[in-house]
Design an enzyme around this catalytic site. Structure first.
Site, PDB file in Angstrom:
ATOM      1  CG  HIS A  43      -0.240  -0.307   2.511  1.00  0.00           C
ATOM      2  ND1 HIS A  43       0.655   0.574   3.062  1.00  0.00           N
ATOM      3  CD2 HIS A  43      -0.275  -1.378   3.340  1.00  0.00           C
ATOM      4  CE1 HIS A  43       1.129   0.083   4.189  1.00  0.00           C
ATOM      5  NE2 HIS A  43       0.587  -1.115   4.375  1.00  0.00           N
ATOM      6  CD  GLU A  58       9.630   7.279  11.997  1.00  0.00           C
ATOM      7  OE1 GLU A  58       8.615   7.991  12.165  1.00  0.00           O
ATOM      8  OE2 GLU A  58      10.784   7.738  11.894  1.00  0.00           O
ATOM      9  CG  HIS A 103       4.334  -1.790   1.886  1.00  0.00           C
ATOM     10  ND1 HIS A 103       3.002  -2.110   1.962  1.00  0.00           N
ATOM     11  CD2 HIS A 103       4.955  -2.521   2.851  1.00  0.00           C
ATOM     12  CE1 HIS A 103       2.821  -3.010   2.908  1.00  0.00           C
ATOM     13  NE2 HIS A 103       3.976  -3.266   3.481  1.00  0.00           N
TER      14      HIS A 103
END
Ligand code: PAF
Length: 281
Positions: A34, A148, A37
């Site tokens: 998505h 993160e 990424h």
């Protein structure tokens, strides 16, 4: 862009690039890519001459009652996203390529991995470290990119690279959210319409906690209690954990100081979602 499934094919491609003096970036993923990424791949493309994306649903990081079988997979869609974002190679191995018969060597980190997600997923980080360590040895990248959103995973991988002297740089990239705030995740596809609405309590609580810190609140309990109240007001939500820890040690803190990670895992129906914010004081 090529898609390969064997370690030898990756090694041959990287060796040819190295002969030309090119730098190599790696984006490890479990696929069903998505925009989160995609932001990692974009960053890798900006910072390296060649980019490898691994697409591998790693069995060793799933517990016996977790969603390994159900985890969404769509290699054609992943390949289209990688190609349009500028990646050069997809490594899509079968489990037997990564874990052949007789495989018995694992990377087992003794600190950082017992906290937060490690409490309910006790074997998770052993599987993550092992597969990521293998990918580093297979691809030998100059840089590797991690989101993160998986803040504990990022901290664990940074520590593994330091402790085991892997010769690469780890790059952390910010959380990418849907317009309404929900952090992008491949697991969001498990949510039905009611659950999708209910899932907004995670980002609502995250934004509220962050705002409290920005407004000067330092007492971890006070912040966590208000965040938990927001989540508990949603009948479809069940808290796994909402905690504040020191980013380097994953130890719980009473007072916000240094680099602090406020992280949560919350079940929405049967789907376990995570979210977090990080503050530097
Ligand atoms: O974050 C993930 O998708 C996975 O944990 C990783 C790093 C690709 C290892 O399987």
């Amino acid at each position: 862009m090529n898609i390969v499934s064997t370690i030898k094919e990756v090694r041959d491609a990287v060796a040819a690039w190295r002969k030309e003096g090119l730098t190599v970036g790696l984006v490890p993923t479990m696929g069903f890519l998505h925009e989160g990424h995609q932001s990692l791949i974009q960053k890798a493309v900006e910072e390296n001459d060649r980019v490898v994306v691994s697409v591998f649903v790693n069995p060793t990081q799933f517990g016996p009652n977790e969603d390994f079988e159900a985890y969404p997979r769509d290699l054609d869609k992943d390949a289209a996203l990688c190609e349009s974002t500028g990646a050069h190679l997809i490594f899509h191995p079968e489990p037997e390529e990564m874990y052949p018969d007789g495989f018995c060597s694992y990377i087992n980190m003794t600190e950082l991995t017992g906290a937060l997600c490690g409490k309910t997923r006790p074997i998770h980080f052993k599987g993550v470290c092992t597969v990521v360590g293998k990918l580093f040895n297979i691809v030998t990248p100059d840089k590797a990119y991690f989101g993160e959103k998986d803040a504990q995973q990022l901290a664990v991988i940074r520590r593994m690279v330091k402790d085991l002297n892997f010769g690469l740089t780890i790059v952390g990239c910010p959380i990418i959210r849907e317009e309404d705030g929900l952090a992008k995740s491949s697991r969001n596809t498990y949510l039905n319409a009611d659950e999708r609405k209910a899932a907004l309590v995670l980002s609502k609580a995250i934004f509220h906690g962050k705002e409290m810190v920005e407004n000067g609140e330092k007492c971890a309990d006070k912040i966590l209690n208000e965040m938990k109240a927001i989540i508990n007001a949603e009948p479809l939500a069940r808290i796994d954990y909402v905690e504040m820890v020191n980013m380097d040690t994953m130890d719980n803190i009473d007072t916000v100081a240094g680099t602090t990670l406020c992280a949560m895992a919350v079940y929405i129906g049967k789907t376990r979602l995570i979210d977090n914010f990080i503050v530097e004081m």
